[in-house]
Design a protein around this motif. Structure first.
Motif, PDB file in Angstrom:
ATOM      1  N   PRO A 159       0.813  -1.225   0.000  1.00 38.72           N
ATOM      2  CA  PRO A 159       0.000   0.000   0.000  1.00 38.72           C
ATOM      3  C   PRO A 159       0.844   1.273   0.000  1.00 38.72           C
ATOM      4  N   THR A 160       0.390   2.261  -0.757  1.00 38.57           N
ATOM      5  CA  THR A 160       1.078   3.551  -0.821  1.00 38.57           C
ATOM      6  C   THR A 160       0.815   4.348   0.449  1.00 38.57           C
ATOM      7  N   LEU A 161       1.516   5.461   0.591  1.00 39.97           N
ATOM      8  CA  LEU A 161       1.296   6.331   1.748  1.00 39.97           C
ATOM      9  C   LEU A 161      -0.133   6.852   1.770  1.00 39.97           C
ATOM     10  N   ASP A 162      -0.670   7.200   0.607  1.00 37.05           N
ATOM     11  CA  ASP A 162      -2.054   7.685   0.548  1.00 37.05           C
ATOM     12  C   ASP A 162      -3.028   6.590   0.971  1.00 37.05           C
ATOM     13  N   GLU A 163      -2.774   5.372   0.556  1.00 36.25           N
ATOM     14  CA  GLU A 163      -3.658   4.259   0.928  1.00 36.25           C
ATOM     15  C   GLU A 163      -3.561   3.953   2.413  1.00 36.25           C
ATOM     16  N   ILE A 164      -2.355   4.053   2.970  1.00 37.39           N
ATOM     17  CA  ILE A 164      -2.204   3.825   4.407  1.00 37.39           C
ATOM     18  C   ILE A 164      -2.962   4.874   5.202  1.00 37.39           C
ATOM     19  N   SER A 165      -2.828   6.136   4.801  1.00 38.65           N
ATOM     20  CA  SER A 165      -3.482   7.215   5.548  1.00 38.65           C
ATOM     21  C   SER A 165      -5.005   7.129   5.477  1.00 38.65           C
ATOM     22  N   ALA A 166      -5.536   6.438   4.456  1.00 36.49           N
ATOM     23  CA  ALA A 166      -6.988   6.300   4.314  1.00 36.49           C
ATOM     24  C   ALA A 166      -7.550   5.144   5.124  1.00 36.49           C
ATOM     25  N   GLN A 167      -6.670   4.322   5.710  1.00 31.58           N
ATOM     26  CA  GLN A 167      -7.156   3.182   6.480  1.00 31.58           C
ATOM     27  C   GLN A 167      -7.838   3.656   7.763  1.00 31.58           C
ATOM     28  N   PRO A 168      -9.017   3.125   8.071  1.00 29.43           N
ATOM     29  CA  PRO A 168      -9.770   3.625   9.236  1.00 29.43           C
ATOM     30  C   PRO A 168      -9.211   3.198  10.584  1.00 29.43           C
ATOM     31  N   ASP A 169      -8.472   2.069  10.629  1.00 25.31           N
ATOM     32  CA  ASP A 169      -8.019   1.565  11.930  1.00 25.31           C
ATOM     33  C   ASP A 169      -6.649   2.091  12.334  1.00 25.31           C
ATOM     34  N   VAL A 170      -5.943   2.784  11.462  1.00 23.57           N
ATOM     35  CA  VAL A 170      -4.647   3.392  11.730  1.00 23.57           C
ATOM     36  C   VAL A 170      -3.689   2.432  12.440  1.00 23.57           C
ATOM     37  N   PRO A 171      -3.456   1.232  11.910  1.00 21.87           N
ATOM     38  CA  PRO A 171      -2.544   0.295  12.575  1.00 21.87           C
ATOM     39  C   PRO A 171      -1.105   0.764  12.558  1.00 21.87           C
ATOM     40  N   HIS A 172      -0.782   1.668  11.642  1.00 20.13           N
ATOM     41  CA  HIS A 172       0.587   2.139  11.499  1.00 20.13           C
ATOM     42  C   HIS A 172       1.027   3.045  12.638  1.00 20.13           C
ATOM     43  N   LEU A 173       0.095   3.430  13.526  1.00 21.31           N
ATOM     44  CA  LEU A 173       0.467   4.309  14.628  1.00 21.31           C
ATOM     45  C   LEU A 173       0.611   3.542  15.942  1.00 21.31           C
ATOM     46  N   ALA A 174       0.535   2.226  15.878  1.00 13.30           N
ATOM     47  CA  ALA A 174       0.703   1.406  17.076  1.00 13.30           C
ATOM     48  C   ALA A 174       2.161   1.003  17.210  1.00 13.30           C
ATOM     49  N   THR A 175       2.418  -0.155  17.780  1.00 10.25           N
ATOM     50  CA  THR A 175       3.788  -0.640  17.932  1.00 10.25           C
ATOM     51  C   THR A 175       4.451  -0.729  16.556  1.00 10.25           C
ATOM     52  N   PRO A 176       5.654  -0.169  16.398  1.00  5.88           N
ATOM     53  CA  PRO A 176       6.306  -0.223  15.083  1.00  5.88           C
ATOM     54  C   PRO A 176       6.547  -1.662  14.646  1.00  5.88           C
TER      55      PRO A 176
ATOM     56  N   ARG B  26      15.893  30.406   8.900  1.00  8.67           N
ATOM     57  CA  ARG B  26      15.121  31.613   9.211  1.00  8.67           C
ATOM     58  C   ARG B  26      14.109  31.303  10.315  1.00  8.67           C
ATOM     59  N   PRO B  27      13.642  32.325  11.031  1.00  7.43           N
ATOM     60  CA  PRO B  27      12.648  32.086  12.084  1.00  7.43           C
ATOM     61  C   PRO B  27      11.320  31.621  11.505  1.00  7.43           C
ATOM     62  N   LEU B  28      10.612  30.805  12.284  1.00  8.03           N
ATOM     63  CA  LEU B  28       9.324  30.264  11.878  1.00  8.03           C
ATOM     64  C   LEU B  28       8.247  30.715  12.851  1.00  8.03           C
ATOM     65  N   GLU B  29       7.019  30.751  12.396  1.00 13.02           N
ATOM     66  CA  GLU B  29       5.896  31.058  13.272  1.00 13.02           C
ATOM     67  C   GLU B  29       5.198  29.789  13.754  1.00 13.02           C
ATOM     68  N   ARG B  30       5.439  28.685  13.084  1.00 11.99           N
ATOM     69  CA  ARG B  30       4.845  27.417  13.511  1.00 11.99           C
ATOM     70  C   ARG B  30       5.683  26.258  12.961  1.00 11.99           C
ATOM     71  N   VAL B  31       5.634  25.148  13.668  1.00  4.76           N
ATOM     72  CA  VAL B  31       6.305  23.935  13.217  1.00  4.76           C
ATOM     73  C   VAL B  31       5.603  22.744  13.855  1.00  4.76           C
ATOM     74  N   THR B  32       5.618  21.623  13.156  1.00  2.00           N
ATOM     75  CA  THR B  32       5.021  20.394  13.669  1.00  2.00           C
ATOM     76  C   THR B  32       5.996  19.242  13.461  1.00  2.00           C
ATOM     77  N   PHE B  33       6.153  18.417  14.482  1.00  2.00           N
ATOM     78  CA  PHE B  33       6.863  17.148  14.377  1.00  2.00           C
ATOM     79  C   PHE B  33       5.833  16.039  14.579  1.00  2.00           C
ATOM     80  N   TYR B  34       5.921  14.995  13.777  1.00  2.00           N
ATOM     81  CA  TYR B  34       4.926  13.935  13.905  1.00  2.00           C
ATOM     82  C   TYR B  34       5.479  12.610  13.408  1.00  2.00           C
ATOM     83  N   ARG B  35       4.784  11.558  13.774  1.00  2.00           N
ATOM     84  CA  ARG B  35       5.193  10.216  13.388  1.00  2.00           C
ATOM     85  C   ARG B  35       4.824   9.960  11.931  1.00  2.00           C
ATOM     86  N   HIS B  36       5.802   9.495  11.175  1.00  2.00           N
ATOM     87  CA  HIS B  36       5.597   9.181   9.764  1.00  2.00           C
ATOM     88  C   HIS B  36       4.754   7.910   9.638  1.00  2.00           C
ATOM     89  N   LEU B  37       4.173   7.712   8.455  1.00  2.00           N
ATOM     90  CA  LEU B  37       3.301   6.561   8.234  1.00  2.00           C
ATOM     91  C   LEU B  37       4.066   5.248   8.100  1.00  2.00           C
TER      92      LEU B  37
END
Length: 282
Positions: free
Chosen positions: A50-67, A263-274
């Motif tokens: 599955p592609t990254l887009d297909e993974i992100s569309a999965q309703p159960d989000v298994p990719h965010l559990a134990t690696p 350069r300075p930023l006004e916002r930034v986000t760090f997050y877990r990749h798929l």
């Protein structure tokens, strides 16, 4: 197993290393890593999983559990192991290239040069890093990235651009780690942003408040007082973990593995990749 050893800088190498050795700059760029791209494409010309887009569309989000292990492994004629020899910034550059090329199924070993937060996170402190990198087994870990498209290897900081007290907000998932407005004349024991590190398990990110600026210069009396009290420039009691860290403020300085954004930023986000990292570690 195909082995690529990426010597980033001029670190000495043992004799009789297996595989191919590439001599690269201390912080390699995209062009420097083309041979790594080519090696991945040669082993897996088309990814049937599955592609990254297909993974992100999965309703159960298994990719965010134990690696977990890479699903591409069963489709490979042989494993590809990349061993990075260098500092955390070099490891970040390689992981960033792998993430952007979408071949995080490749195994990653690390032989740290100098002080390394990534080595501590991966349990390499005190270990024979070469033995682990070449002969160790894969233990998957989350990949943490920024919305700037950069992979985090060891540690990152979010601070005020002028390195003074922090004005803004830093949130770990739904927990407010920092919400503060700077005061004049505060040198330490204030709020100076946050430091975050990737975890080797879910949810993925650990963060703490910083209580001193990065460039603080203490008098000898202050140094003695801090040594006696055992105080730290980080507030350990503020520890928070989560899948994402979001920060906002008028002028943020963001540094990833020692490399400060230009350069300075006004916002930034760090997050877990798929997709997870396939880390070779003890």
């Amino acid at each position: 197993m195909r082995v690529l050893i990426l010597r980033c800088g001029d670190a000495p190498l043992p004799d009789d290393l297996p595989g191919t050795v590439l001599d690269l700059p201390a912080v390699p760029g995209r062009r420097n890593l083309k041979l790594l791209d080519d090696a991945a494409a040669n082993l897996l010309p088309e990814d049937p999983t599955p592609t990254l887009d297909e993974i992100s569309a999965q309703p159960d989000v298994p990719h965010l559990a134990t690696p977990g292990p890479a699903p591409q492994a069963e489709h490979l004629p042989e494993a590809l192991r990349t061993v990075v020899v260098g500092g955390d910034a070099a490891l970040s550059a390689v992981l960033t290239r792998m993430m952007r090329g979408d071949y995080l199924w490749a195994e990653v070993g690390f032989v740290p040069v100098g002080e390394s937060a990534a080595a501590r996170s991966w349990g390499l402190t005190g270990a024979d890093a070469w033995q682990v990198a070449l002969n160790g087994t894969v233990r998957p870990a989350p990949l943490i990235r920024s919305d700037l498209g950069i992979a985090l290897a060891g540690s990152a900081t979010i601070r005020a651009w002028d390195d003074g007290e922090f004005t803004g907000e830093i949130i770990v998932d739904d927990h407010v780690l920092v919400r503060h407005e700077a005061r004049d004349g505060v040198r330490f024991d204030g709020v100076f942003g946050a430091r975050l590190v990737p975890m080797v398990d879910a949810p993925g990110i650990a963060a703490v408040r910083a209580t001193e600026p990065e460039t603080v210069s203490l008098t000898w009396r202050e140094k003695i007082a801090r040594r006696l009290s055992g105080s730290s420039p980080l507030d350990a009691d503020s520890l928070a973990t989560g899948r994402a860290v979001q920060a906002g403020g008028p002028s943020l300085a963001v540094a990833i593995d020692g490399v400060r954004h230009k350069r300075p930023l006004e916002r930034v986000t760090f997050y877990r990749h798929l997709r997870d990292l396939q880390v070779v570690r003890p």
